[in-house]
Design a protein around this motif. Structure first.
Motif, PDB file in Angstrom:
ATOM      1  N   ARG A 198     -12.693   5.189 -13.597  1.00  0.00           N
ATOM      2  CA  ARG A 198     -13.506   4.476 -14.389  1.00  0.00           C
ATOM      3  C   ARG A 198     -14.989   5.074 -14.633  1.00  0.00           C
ATOM      4  O   ARG A 198     -15.683   5.136 -13.578  1.00  0.00           O
ATOM      5  CB  ARG A 198     -13.530   3.128 -13.923  1.00  0.00           C
ATOM      6  CG  ARG A 198     -12.207   2.175 -14.020  1.00  0.00           C
ATOM      7  CD  ARG A 198     -12.343   0.997 -13.098  1.00  0.00           C
ATOM      8  NE  ARG A 198     -12.438   1.319 -11.688  1.00  0.00           N
ATOM      9  CZ  ARG A 198     -11.190   1.522 -10.993  1.00  0.00           C
ATOM     10  NH1 ARG A 198     -10.036   1.616 -11.603  1.00  0.00           N
ATOM     11  NH2 ARG A 198     -11.323   1.540  -9.695  1.00  0.00           N
ATOM     12  N   GLN A 383     -11.816   9.061  -8.224  1.00  0.00           N
ATOM     13  CA  GLN A 383     -11.470   7.772  -8.437  1.00  0.00           C
ATOM     14  C   GLN A 383     -11.613   6.991  -7.012  1.00  0.00           C
ATOM     15  O   GLN A 383     -11.863   6.176  -6.811  1.00  0.00           O
ATOM     16  CB  GLN A 383      -9.938   7.687  -9.119  1.00  0.00           C
ATOM     17  CG  GLN A 383      -9.281   6.198  -8.846  1.00  0.00           C
ATOM     18  CD  GLN A 383      -8.024   6.493  -9.154  1.00  0.00           C
ATOM     19  OE1 GLN A 383      -7.414   7.122  -9.943  1.00  0.00           O
ATOM     20  NE2 GLN A 383      -7.155   5.759  -8.166  1.00  0.00           N
ATOM     21  N   LEU A 384     -10.990   7.717  -6.127  1.00  0.00           N
ATOM     22  CA  LEU A 384     -11.118   7.222  -4.753  1.00  0.00           C
ATOM     23  C   LEU A 384     -12.189   7.176  -4.067  1.00  0.00           C
ATOM     24  O   LEU A 384     -12.765   5.991  -3.218  1.00  0.00           O
ATOM     25  CB  LEU A 384     -10.125   8.076  -3.667  1.00  0.00           C
ATOM     26  CG  LEU A 384      -8.515   7.969  -3.778  1.00  0.00           C
ATOM     27  CD1 LEU A 384      -7.762   9.040  -3.345  1.00  0.00           C
ATOM     28  CD2 LEU A 384      -8.242   6.468  -3.708  1.00  0.00           C
ATOM     29  N   ASP A 387     -14.055   3.946  -5.510  1.00  0.00           N
ATOM     30  CA  ASP A 387     -13.381   2.747  -5.044  1.00  0.00           C
ATOM     31  C   ASP A 387     -13.600   2.616  -3.760  1.00  0.00           C
ATOM     32  O   ASP A 387     -13.939   1.360  -3.403  1.00  0.00           O
ATOM     33  CB  ASP A 387     -11.908   3.021  -5.068  1.00  0.00           C
ATOM     34  CG  ASP A 387     -11.392   3.115  -6.698  1.00  0.00           C
ATOM     35  OD1 ASP A 387     -12.059   2.581  -7.454  1.00  0.00           O
ATOM     36  OD2 ASP A 387     -10.050   3.219  -6.792  1.00  0.00           O
ATOM     37  N   LEU A 388     -13.688   3.437  -2.751  1.00  0.00           N
ATOM     38  CA  LEU A 388     -13.942   3.294  -1.403  1.00  0.00           C
ATOM     39  C   LEU A 388     -15.248   3.198  -0.674  1.00  0.00           C
ATOM     40  O   LEU A 388     -15.902   2.884   0.175  1.00  0.00           O
ATOM     41  CB  LEU A 388     -13.187   4.386  -0.499  1.00  0.00           C
ATOM     42  CG  LEU A 388     -11.679   4.460  -0.647  1.00  0.00           C
ATOM     43  CD1 LEU A 388     -11.079   5.634   0.215  1.00  0.00           C
ATOM     44  CD2 LEU A 388     -11.037   3.235  -0.321  1.00  0.00           C
ATOM     45  N   GLY A 390     -17.870   2.453  -3.346  1.00  0.00           N
ATOM     46  CA  GLY A 390     -18.924   1.436  -4.188  1.00  0.00           C
ATOM     47  C   GLY A 390     -19.452   2.177  -5.136  1.00  0.00           C
ATOM     48  O   GLY A 390     -20.700   1.763  -5.598  1.00  0.00           O
ATOM     49  N   THR A 392     -20.215   4.999  -8.712  1.00  0.00           N
ATOM     50  CA  THR A 392     -19.738   5.099 -10.063  1.00  0.00           C
ATOM     51  C   THR A 392     -19.458   6.750 -10.345  1.00  0.00           C
ATOM     52  O   THR A 392     -20.453   7.321 -10.106  1.00  0.00           O
ATOM     53  CB  THR A 392     -20.869   4.467 -11.007  1.00  0.00           C
ATOM     54  OG1 THR A 392     -21.053   3.228 -10.608  1.00  0.00           O
ATOM     55  CG2 THR A 392     -20.527   4.689 -12.438  1.00  0.00           C
TER      56      THR A 392
END
Length: 810
Positions: A198, A383-384, A387-388, A390, A392
């Motif tokens: 994302r 990606q990880l 996600d982990l 917080g 962008t």
């Protein structure tokens, strides 16, 4: 490499047990060295929460406060004494109540400590058997289900497969790579990791740039930028995955790079974006005098052949080996520049060894990474991290790939499989196997066309595909058939092997031991032996040590090391030999070969001639023993008789004592030598007693005419023996006289044997007596005295004329 069975199941849907998978992998060429449970002996441990610190009970010797904690579990609270510095209200951790068992058979029960009853134990990683950290209790996520069994929550009911990967299969150095193999072997569905990045609105190209100045060492370099991150401990599932395969969790960002390394096999590196000058990466060779402090805190000198990752001002990492300390991720890092690259395997190998840095990244890069798969690993890690942490992910990838590599196509014929294996699976099975292993297959024609995936650098020809098919299909499916007579061919061994075997057999039968020494030797000892000119030696550019930095120019240094090693172990008697190659700089006749090589035999002797037993003599070996070993070797090699020519003053190799050595000549060509090792050389090897050495060039012997072996029937008529004692000038050798006798080519003279040498008052100064036993024999009659006397007189006359010899006592 350690493979977690539970982790493996995320990418292959199989119901096979770890033992069954291990058996299939081993039979397919990926050896599983061991199977072991992740944790043994752990039971009854649950997720507990420290509700409150009730009171302080004192201080430990390490300065930590011992406190009484109130620990909550479903339906009950416990009073537990804990000395961990990180124990705090609200912390969820591993709790072993009374009745629980820890690894090693440690049973937990209520106990009185400092006058207070402790009802259980708050556990560290080490106490649980899942890691080495014992400085604090295990910290779990705040949402960890209270009272849940720790084994299920952390996935500790796991089996670890320890696999051994051959250097040509770097694709199997990952969970995904092994899962792909398991899918092909078991027909189970294979799932590649789901990668969905994302991205934000900011373009990555506006935040950073990459420039490759040395594409021969780095053909591709890709990077992403992830901002807005928070560095914190990894979630329990990630930390436990790393611990299961032997890695130590550090923080969420660094752990992601290690996680993707193990999962996908692609080494990654995370730079603190704000420490990169101009936010620009430059990939180049190191500059003269350049240095770098690596992540391990060591300040390292760099050489100009090492590939560096740099910014416009300085080096920031050793390409493919280790990052630099100045740009590492710290607790204050908020933006990361994430690297995923392909580095030249040979360059990484040389740099890793030169710097003494053997990392997981270097281990993979020096075997060959996947140049096309590095983007997927980069996206997975980005990606990880987002996600982990917080954060962008910036939009797009910075991908410097100046010369994309085409994927090779290899043809596979079913007839070729049958020709090599003796059996062939159906075409549908061949296609399934190759496609499951990652090959794109075109089966529209009579011959299969397979596009080799970029991660399979070991596939270059049709027979490689045959191997892939048969190892997955199963070696047990190959039928047992008798060979057809028309296909049998006589075995033809190379001449070097035949002569080596013959000489080895002869010398071992004579009681000598065969040695195998290093091909790399000490230049200091070579200098003591007479090799002083560097241009006559081949020096390694990156030796394992200075004592092993030169390719041996002769077998003598290694054999002298054998004697020295035995002497240091109180073994004074050595009779050994070695057959091996020697090396010299390239010569014109060597053609495309990088160096001149010859096959040599070396024999060495020292100590007593006979075993050290009560009934044997105490005589020591001498130059005649080593001469005999050389002659035995020549006879075993099938060589024609050679001439023994003692070295004059200043002749011969310097490692032989002057006046105590001789050359072995075939015509004018020296094919070997023997003699006593020089005193200065013995001192260099710390050898206090005489040592004798012989060397024969088997390469030279192979180029000479061989002695023809002919059958001769046993003699039917008796032989006549006559002794011949001659007094000759002292400078005349027995070999010269014997050569002259044989050179007369008398057909009835069968044998000439020297049995006595005398120097003394009876023959006068400057002269000596040599005595031979001569054997005369005819194949078709009994010789008369007259015939023998005539032959004997001819010999006396010829030797007397040539050497001024006189018959002793005449």
């Amino acid at each position: 490499m350690k493979i977690s069975y539970r982790w493996l199941l995320e990418f292959v849907e199989t119901d096979q047990t770890p033992a069954q998978i291990a058996d299939r992998l081993t039979n397919a060429g990926i050896e599983v060295a061991s199977l072991s449970p992740l944790v043994e002996g752990l039971s009854g441990v649950v997720v507990g929460e420290i509700e409150a610190i009730e009171r302080d009970l004192g201080v430990t010797a390490a300065g930590h406060h011992i406190r009484l904690c109130r620990v909550a579990a479903p339906g009950k609270t416990f009073s537990v004494i804990c000395g961990a510095p990180n124990a705090a209200p609200g912390l969820r951790t591993a709790f072993a109540p009374p009745g629980a068992t820890l690894p090693g058979g440690r049973a937990i029960k209520a106990a009185k400590i400092r006058g207070t009853v402790s009802e259980g134990l708050l556990c560290s990683e080490k106490e649980l058997g899942i890691g080495d950290d014992e400085d604090g209790i295990l910290e779990l996520a705040a949402d960890a289900p209270l009272g849940a069994a720790l084994i299920q929550y952390l996935g500790l009911d796991d089996t670890i497969l320890e696999i051994e990967i051959t250097p040509n299969r770097p694709d199997a150095l990952s969970i995904v790579g092994v899962a792909r193999e398991v899918a092909a072997l078991t027909r189970a569905p294979f799932r590649f990791p789901q990668i969905t990045v994302r991205e934000g609105e900011t373009e990555a190209a506006s935040l950073a740039a990459v420039e490759i100045l040395d594409p021969d060492l780095c053909p591709r370099y890709a990077a992403r930028v992830i901002g807005g991150l928070t560095v914190k401990p990894s979630p329990p599932w990630l930390a436990q995955r790393l611990r299961a395969v032997g890695l130590r969790p550090i923080n969420n960002l660094v752990d992601v790079t290690n996680y993707v390394l193990w999962e996908m096999g692609q080494p990654l590196h995370a730079f603190d974006y704000d420490t990169i000058a101009e936010h620009r990466i430059v990939v180049r060779r190191a500059r003269p005098g350049e240095r770098l402090r690596t992540l391990d805190g060591q300040d390292r000198a760099l050489s100009s052949d090492m590939l560096m990752i740099c910014d416009p001002e300085r080096a920031v990492a050793v390409g493919g080996v280790m990052g630099g300390g100045a740009t590492e991720v710290t607790q204050t890092t908020t933006t990361v520049l994430l690297e995923s690259a392909y580095f030249n395997p040979g360059s990484v190998r040389r740099t890793s060894r030169a710097l003494g840095l053997h990392t997981d990244a270097a281990y993979r890069f020096e075997r060959g990474a996947d140049i096309e798969g590095l983007r997927e690993a980069l996206d997975r890690a980005a990606q990880l991290m987002a996600d982990l942490g917080g954060g962008t992910v910036a939009k797009g990838v910075i991908d410097a790939y100046p010369s994309p590599r085409p994927r090779p196509r290899v043809t596979l014929r079913r007839a070729r499989i049958d020709r090599l294996i003796g059996a062939c699976p159906p075409q549908e099975e061949i296609v399934r196997i190759l496609q499951t292993l990652g090959f794109a297959v075109d089966d529209s024609g009579e011959e299969l066309q397979a596009v080799v995936p970029s991660f399979r650098r070991d596939i270059v020809q049709e027979d490689d595909l045959v191997e892939e098919v048969i190892r997955v299909w199963g070696y047990d499916k190959i039928p047992s058939t008798l060979p057809r007579g028309g296909q049998l061919r006589p075995v033809s061994h190379p001449p070097e092997l035949l002569i080596s075997r013959a000489v080895t057999r002869a010398l071992t039968d004579a009681g000598l031991s065969q040695a195998i020494t290093y091909a790399f030797v000490d230049p200091g000892r070579l200098k003591a032996m007479g090799w002083e000119a560097p241009e006559s030696l081949i020096t390694l550019q990156n030796p394992i040590s200075i004592e092993r930095s030169v390719l041996r120019p002769a077998l003598a240094p290694g054999l002298l090391e054998v004697v020295a090693l035995n002497a240091s172990h109180q073994i004074p008697d050595v009779r050994a030999f070695e057959i091996g190659h020697t090396f010299a700089p390239h010569r014109e006749e060597d053609g495309d070969r990088p160096a001149h090589e010859e096959l040599w035999l070396g024999v060495i002797m020292t100590g007593q001639r006979a075993p050290r037993v009560w009934h044997a003599s105490r005589e020591r070996v001498d130059v005649y023993d080593i001469k005999g070993a050389a002659e035995l070797s020549l006879h075993a090699a099938g060589a024609k008789p050679v001439e023994v020519a003692p070295y004059e003053a200043g002749q011969g190799p310097r490692y032989l004592e002057q006046g105590r050595g001789a050359a072995l000549l075939s015509g004018a060509r020296e094919v070997g030598r023997f003699g006593e090792v020089a005193l200065a050389v013995r001192e260099a090897f710390d050898l206090p007693v005489p040592v004798f050495l012989a060397e024969l060039s088997l390469t030279a012997l192979l180029a000479l005419p061989r002695e023809t072996v002919q059958y001769q029937p046993l003699p039917r008529f008796p032989a006549v023996q006559r002794d011949l004692a001659l007094v000759v000038p002292a400078e005349v050798t027995a070999g010269e006289v014997e050569a002259a006798i044989r050179g007369m080519k008398l057909p009835l003279l069968r044998q000439v044997t020297l049995f006595d040498v005398y120097e003394g008052d009876q023959v006068g100064a400057g002269r000596r007596s040599l005595a031979w036993s001569l054997t005369y024999q005819a194949p078709d009659r009994t010789l008369t005295d007259r015939e023998v006397n005539e032959l004997h007189a001819r010999i006396i006359t010829e030797i007397g004329r040539r050497f001024r010899a006189e018959v002793r006592g005449a």
